[in-house]
Scaffold this active site. Structure first.
Site, PDB file in Angstrom:
ATOM      1  N   GLY A 291      -2.851   0.857   1.425  1.00  0.00           N
ATOM      2  CA  GLY A 291      -1.809   1.260   0.490  1.00  0.00           C
ATOM      3  C   GLY A 291      -2.218   1.004  -0.931  1.00  0.00           C
TER       4      GLY A 291
ATOM      5  CG  ASP B  44       9.109  -4.961  -6.564  1.00  0.00           C
ATOM      6  OD1 ASP B  44      10.100  -4.195  -6.555  1.00  0.00           O
ATOM      7  OD2 ASP B  44       7.945  -4.561  -6.487  1.00  0.00           O
TER       8      ASP B  44
END
Length: 676
Positions: free
Chosen positions: A352, A470
């Protein structure tokens, strides 16, 4: 020669101190609190010695609780002695006598201290500690044996048992607030528990203290067959196996026979807590052993001192910075090693990419599979600071956090090496039209609870206090058993941010998960993470992304949709179609908790400790949520899970696409350092 004599006298005093300490049985754990000091031969010292010598001498007290004070302000001393509710008075007094001898030796000249044995607790202070509920300092212990099967059922049985004992103990009188009992556990096991408060607490304070201790169980003892949470005002313990006098099940009995030997419980290694000894040492044998040892040590020290005097060159002591560098070297791996492990960072191993850099899968020489983050080259820290920050984050360990194994720092390259989590991120399941069927309600509820426990550890129980900033579905990874693990925590410590305390001029995170006070004003706190958790809970239940999705002819965000259905009493509209077979009560309760977490007013949102308690305790009444904070619509594709019907046809809920761009910044999180 005079200096040598003075050193010998100093060594002699140290040896005498060592002899006194060794002659006492060890505490399970103790704290010397930095709340002020006293000097030898001072009034405070005299008052403390007088109080401790008389603390347990009152033979009329046979219920195991001693609280008294001595002296006048400002040198007044307060002390509390509490014995476990299943021990006889003579055992109790013997335990407290050992404690009163040992604690001042371990905490010399400190005005406040606390120590715990298996059978008793002693604390003293310069301030009034009577009738005041205190939950810190605290420590945990746990069994080395894991729950072999039916973990969820075991946890539920444990919560039910502890809840009933908590209520029973809190209802106790001013002499004793204690309860013990057992319940049936999976695999024909019997689960035993014991809870206790200092009886000077009110019923409500005792209940609150034990409820808070129960929220610590997932942090310390999750999946274990036994564990303890020990606080100044209360404590609890559970085991698969009897560890107390069985007659203590009757909590009204003020005097009980001595308990059987206590099974050993392994302590948490990260806190360096010593294991329980299980029996007290014989003083005479200790002295016989100690005297020759001390003599030998004195000879070695004298020889070493003579060596230091006669040798000509004096070695310069190492600087602190060198020691600090050595303390983190064990976490460092060579760039060549990581390059080989990832096949030179090949695209085939790419897992990713985000604002922090690219993630690669790798395999070390010993066969361990790892995930490697190749950080973007925008860090403002020096090498030493980067190493030390990594070493701090690497020491954080929890079953619901992705473990940081180490780092690599060569030239401009900065790599973070994590454990590899095989099932990828949560968003790949709940938002995927096919994979989402693999997450039934039992698994989703397990994921919700796991995330909550991981956040609680970051906020309150870790050696650092971390605000993630986050938290989102893509930062929740799933292991081989679909257990959640929070990733990217503490990352902002590795970057230079323009911030001071609770405000920042650089907003990092992902819109839609951000709390309004953070997104609009840059103000963040643990309640910012609570907001993100609430959004995540609603996503997990609905299978929908928090950003805009189509609901009939309307386009709205998930929070406004959830609130509208809540107000209309039709929250079932929010539930993913695949969860119709799940527990309606649990699902509705989780929606309720999610809405509490996303309330616009920061003060109204619960802490993660309260949230964990609400998830684990069904007897707890939930407050009514207020209106959540709404965000502007930011269109994005929303994939609603497909469900196979009994006639083998596939039905698909509404899907929508929008040409507008999602306002998202995949950046780093923030960590705050806080003393524990």
């Amino acid at each position: 020669m005079a200096k040598v004599c003075s050193r010998l006298l100093f060594l002699s005093s140290i040896c005498m101190f060592i002899a006194q300490v060794i002659a006492q049985p060890d505490f399970l754990y103790h704290f010397c609190l930095d709340k002020g000091n006293y000097t030898n031969n001072s009034t405070y010292n005299t008052n403390l010695n007088q109080l401790l010598s008389s603390l347990s001498s009152n033979t009329k007290i046979d219920y195991g609780f001693y609280n008294s004070s001595y002296g006048q302000n400002p040198d007044k001393v307060y002390a509390i002695g509490l014995c476990r509710g299943d021990v006889k008075p003579d055992v109790c007094r013997s335990c407290l006598n050992n404690a009163t001898n040992l604690l001042p030796l371990l905490c010399p000249n400190q005005k406040e201290a606390i120590g715990w044995y298996d059978y008793c607790m002693l604390r003293y202070s310069f301030r009034d500690i009577f009738g005041i509920m205190e939950d810190s300092p605290a420590f945990y212990m746990w069994s080395t044996k894991n729950v072999s099967a039916n973990y969820d059922q075991f946890s539920q049985n444990l919560r039910t048992l502890l809840d009933s004992k908590r209520i029973q103990a809190a209802a106790g009188g001013s002499l004793r607030k204690f309860a013990a009992g057992n319940a049936t556990a999976p695999n024909n096991q019997t689960l035993y528990s014991l809870v206790q408060c200092t009886p000077d607490l009110s019923d409500q304070d005792c209940s609150d203290c034990l409820a808070g201790a129960m929220t610590d169980i997932p942090t310390c003892c999750d999946g274990k067959q036994g564990g303890r949470v020990i606080r100044p005002s209360c404590n609890l313990r559970f085991e698969v196996g009897l560890f107390y006098d069985a007659t203590a099940d009757n909590a009204s009995s003020p005097s009980l026979s001595p308990p059987p030997p206590v099974p050993s419980v392994s302590p948490p290694a990260s806190n360096n807590i010593p294991a329980a000894k299980g029996k007290e040492s014989n003083k005479s044998q200790a002295v016989i052993i100690v005297v020759p040892i001390i003599s030998f040590v004195v000879l070695i020290i004298i020889s070493f001192c003579i060596y230091l005097r006669v040798r000509k060159p004096r070695e310069k002591p190492q600087s602190k910075s060198v020691d600090e560098i050595r303390s983190v070297e064990s976490f460092q791996l060579g760039f060549g090693t990581i390059k080989v492990a990832t096949d030179d960072f090949s695209d085939a191993n790419k897992l990713g990419q985000g604002g922090f850099g690219v993630v690669y899968k790798g395999k070390l020489f010993d066969g361990q599979v790892i995930a490697v983050k190749r950080l973007s080259k925008n860090s403002g820290q020096g090498d030493l600071e980067f190493k030390n920050e990594v070493s701090l984050v690497a020491k954080l360990q929890h079953r619901h956090l992705v473990r940081l194994l180490g780092f690599c720092l060569e030239g401009i390259e900065r790599l973070l090496i994590y454990e590899f989590v095989p099932n990828g991120s949560l968003d790949n399941f709940i938002f995927d039209p096919i994979k989402c069927v693999l997450l039934g309600w039992a698994r989703r509820f397990k994921i919700i609870r796991g995330i909550a426990r991981g956040l609680l550890y970051l906020h309150e129980d870790s050696r650092l206090r971390i605000i993630h900033r986050d938290l989102k579905a893509s930062n929740i990874l799933l292991d081989s058993e679909m257990n959640p693990k929070i990733s990217d925590f503490g990352m902002a410590r590795l970057f230079e941010l323009d911030q001071s305390e609770g405000n920042t001029s650089r907003i990092v995170g992902t819109y839609g998960y951000m709390s309004p006070e953070y997104a609009m004003h840059g103000q963040f706190s643990v309640k910012s993470d609570v907001f993100s958790f609430g959004v995540l809970v609603l996503e997990i239940i609905s299978g929908r992304k928090n950003s805009s999705f189509r609901s009939g002819e309307n386009i709205e965000d998930l929070l406004s949709y959830a609130w509208k259905n809540w107000k209309q009493g039709i929250v079932s509209n929010l539930v993913d179609l695949t969860l119709k077979a799940g527990s309606t009560t649990e699902i509705m309760r989780c929606i309720h908790i999610g809405l509490l977490c996303v309330q616009e007013n920061v003060v109204d949102r619960p802490t993660m400790a309260s949230t964990v308690l609400m998830l684990d305790s069904y007897s707890m009444t939930l407050p009514i949520p207020s209106k959540p904070a709404f965000f502007m619509n930011s269109g994005t594709e929303s994939n609603i899970c497909l469900q196979w019907e009994h006639d083998s046809r596939v039905t698909e809920s509404n899907q929508s696409k929008s040409s507008s761009v999602q306002a998202s910044i995949n950046d780093v999180s923030i960590t705050e350092l806080s003393p524990r």
